[in-house]
Design a protein around this motif. Structure first.
Motif, PDB file in Angstrom:
ATOM      1  N   ALA A  44       0.832  -1.207   0.000  1.00  0.00           N
ATOM      2  CA  ALA A  44       0.000   0.000   0.000  1.00  0.00           C
ATOM      3  C   ALA A  44       0.866   1.257   0.000  1.00  0.00           C
ATOM      4  O   ALA A  44       1.574   1.514   0.967  1.00  0.00           O
ATOM      5  N   PRO A  45       0.839   2.060  -1.085  1.00  0.00           N
ATOM      6  CA  PRO A  45       1.602   3.307  -1.114  1.00  0.00           C
ATOM      7  C   PRO A  45       0.810   4.435  -0.459  1.00  0.00           C
ATOM      8  O   PRO A  45      -0.341   4.257  -0.082  1.00  0.00           O
ATOM      9  N   GLY A  46       1.436   5.591  -0.339  1.00  0.00           N
ATOM     10  CA  GLY A  46       0.743   6.774   0.173  1.00  0.00           C
ATOM     11  C   GLY A  46       0.671   6.811   1.691  1.00  0.00           C
ATOM     12  O   GLY A  46       1.474   6.209   2.385  1.00  0.00           O
ATOM     13  N   ALA A  47      -0.333   7.520   2.214  1.00  0.00           N
ATOM     14  CA  ALA A  47      -0.497   7.695   3.656  1.00  0.00           C
ATOM     15  C   ALA A  47      -0.658   6.331   4.327  1.00  0.00           C
ATOM     16  O   ALA A  47      -1.218   5.406   3.750  1.00  0.00           O
ATOM     17  N   PHE A  48      -0.157   6.221   5.540  1.00  0.00           N
ATOM     18  CA  PHE A  48      -0.179   4.943   6.237  1.00  0.00           C
ATOM     19  C   PHE A  48      -0.676   5.130   7.662  1.00  0.00           C
ATOM     20  O   PHE A  48      -0.191   5.983   8.391  1.00  0.00           O
ATOM     21  N   THR A  49      -1.638   4.303   8.070  1.00  0.00           N
ATOM     22  CA  THR A  49      -2.125   4.258   9.440  1.00  0.00           C
ATOM     23  C   THR A  49      -1.945   2.829   9.941  1.00  0.00           C
ATOM     24  O   THR A  49      -2.590   1.915   9.413  1.00  0.00           O
ATOM     25  N   PRO A  50      -1.047   2.603  10.920  1.00  0.00           N
ATOM     26  CA  PRO A  50      -0.822   1.244  11.408  1.00  0.00           C
ATOM     27  C   PRO A  50      -2.122   0.594  11.866  1.00  0.00           C
ATOM     28  O   PRO A  50      -2.926   1.205  12.557  1.00  0.00           O
ATOM     29  N   GLY A  51      -2.331  -0.649  11.439  1.00  0.00           N
ATOM     30  CA  GLY A  51      -3.523  -1.385  11.831  1.00  0.00           C
ATOM     31  C   GLY A  51      -4.729  -1.136  10.942  1.00  0.00           C
ATOM     32  O   GLY A  51      -5.731  -1.819  11.054  1.00  0.00           O
ATOM     33  N   THR A  52      -4.626  -0.145  10.049  1.00  0.00           N
ATOM     34  CA  THR A  52      -5.727   0.167   9.127  1.00  0.00           C
ATOM     35  C   THR A  52      -5.277  -0.006   7.681  1.00  0.00           C
ATOM     36  O   THR A  52      -5.911  -0.710   6.910  1.00  0.00           O
ATOM     37  N   THR A  53      -4.171   0.643   7.309  1.00  0.00           N
ATOM     38  CA  THR A  53      -3.672   0.574   5.937  1.00  0.00           C
ATOM     39  C   THR A  53      -3.181  -0.829   5.608  1.00  0.00           C
ATOM     40  O   THR A  53      -3.409  -1.336   4.520  1.00  0.00           O
ATOM     41  N   ASN A  54      -2.477  -1.463   6.539  1.00  0.00           N
ATOM     42  CA  ASN A  54      -1.961  -2.813   6.293  1.00  0.00           C
ATOM     43  C   ASN A  54      -3.072  -3.828   6.532  1.00  0.00           C
ATOM     44  O   ASN A  54      -3.627  -3.919   7.609  1.00  0.00           O
ATOM     45  N   THR A  55      -3.397  -4.556   5.466  1.00  0.00           N
ATOM     46  CA  THR A  55      -4.430  -5.584   5.534  1.00  0.00           C
ATOM     47  C   THR A  55      -3.828  -6.921   5.112  1.00  0.00           C
ATOM     48  O   THR A  55      -2.713  -6.963   4.570  1.00  0.00           O
ATOM     49  N   GLY A  56      -4.566  -7.982   5.305  1.00  0.00           N
ATOM     50  CA  GLY A  56      -4.107  -9.288   4.859  1.00  0.00           C
ATOM     51  C   GLY A  56      -3.960  -9.371   3.350  1.00  0.00           C
ATOM     52  O   GLY A  56      -3.207 -10.189   2.838  1.00  0.00           O
ATOM     53  N   ALA A  57      -4.650  -8.497   2.620  1.00  0.00           N
ATOM     54  CA  ALA A  57      -4.599  -8.498   1.162  1.00  0.00           C
ATOM     55  C   ALA A  57      -3.379  -7.777   0.602  1.00  0.00           C
ATOM     56  O   ALA A  57      -2.956  -8.049  -0.514  1.00  0.00           O
ATOM     57  N   ASN A  58      -2.803  -6.828   1.365  1.00  0.00           N
ATOM     58  CA  ASN A  58      -1.677  -6.059   0.832  1.00  0.00           C
ATOM     59  C   ASN A  58      -0.392  -6.197   1.646  1.00  0.00           C
ATOM     60  O   ASN A  58       0.579  -5.499   1.392  1.00  0.00           O
ATOM     61  N   THR A  59      -0.375  -7.096   2.631  1.00  0.00           N
ATOM     62  CA  THR A  59       0.786  -7.246   3.501  1.00  0.00           C
ATOM     63  C   THR A  59       1.128  -8.721   3.647  1.00  0.00           C
ATOM     64  O   THR A  59       0.237  -9.560   3.794  1.00  0.00           O
TER      65      THR A  59
END
Length: 148
Positions: free
Chosen positions: A73-88
């Motif tokens: 996931a590029p761009g702004a990052f919020t730990p626990g929200t931006t990182n999902t099982g689909a993109n991490t």
């Protein structure tokens, strides 16, 4: 366009320090979800290369497992929200021993030998399987790489 493309070399060193002591909060999920912390963000335009990520104990850290993840996931990052099982995705993990603070004995560094290029804006994240102890006890994390 990357500065050196045949073969590709980094154009500038890129050392990123996590800034806060990592580990007092456990992240038990192994699927890339949870409040993982950023340890390296590739250059937003050209990407980057990560040689290694070094974790060095601060205080008397409890035994745990350190997990390293790749997040697309590029761009702004919020730990626990931006990182999902689909993109991490977890790319490596290291078991650590309990550490007792000493001013006469060196503590073992834990090193992830990454040696991989990262696409523009993507990042490496870190999490700990158990709490490393009270606030102020855990690991200082430094990533060594370069910008393309």
């Amino acid at each position: 366009m990357a500065a050196n493309i045949n073969p590709i070399y980094g154009r500038a060193p890129d050392v990123q320090v996590s800034g806060a002591i990592q580990g007092p909060t456990a992240v038990t999920a192994q699927d890339g979800t949870g409040t993982l912390q950023i340890v390296f963000t590739a250059d937003a335009t050209e990407g980057g290369f990560v040689d290694s990520v070094v974790c060095k104990a601060v205080g008397s850290a409890a035994a745990t497992v350190i997990r390293l993840f790749y997040c697309t996931a590029p761009g702004a990052f919020t730990p626990g929200t931006t990182n999902t099982g689909a993109n991490t995705s977890m790319i490596d993990e290291i078991t650590t021993a309990a550490v007792t603070t000493s001013n006469t004995l060196a503590q073992t560094p834990y090193v992830f030998n990454v040696r991989r290029g990262l696409p523009a804006g993507t990042r490496l994240l870190i999490g700990f399987g158990t709490s490393t102890g009270a606030a102020g006890t855990g690991y200082a994390v430094t990533a060594f790489g370069s910008k393309y």
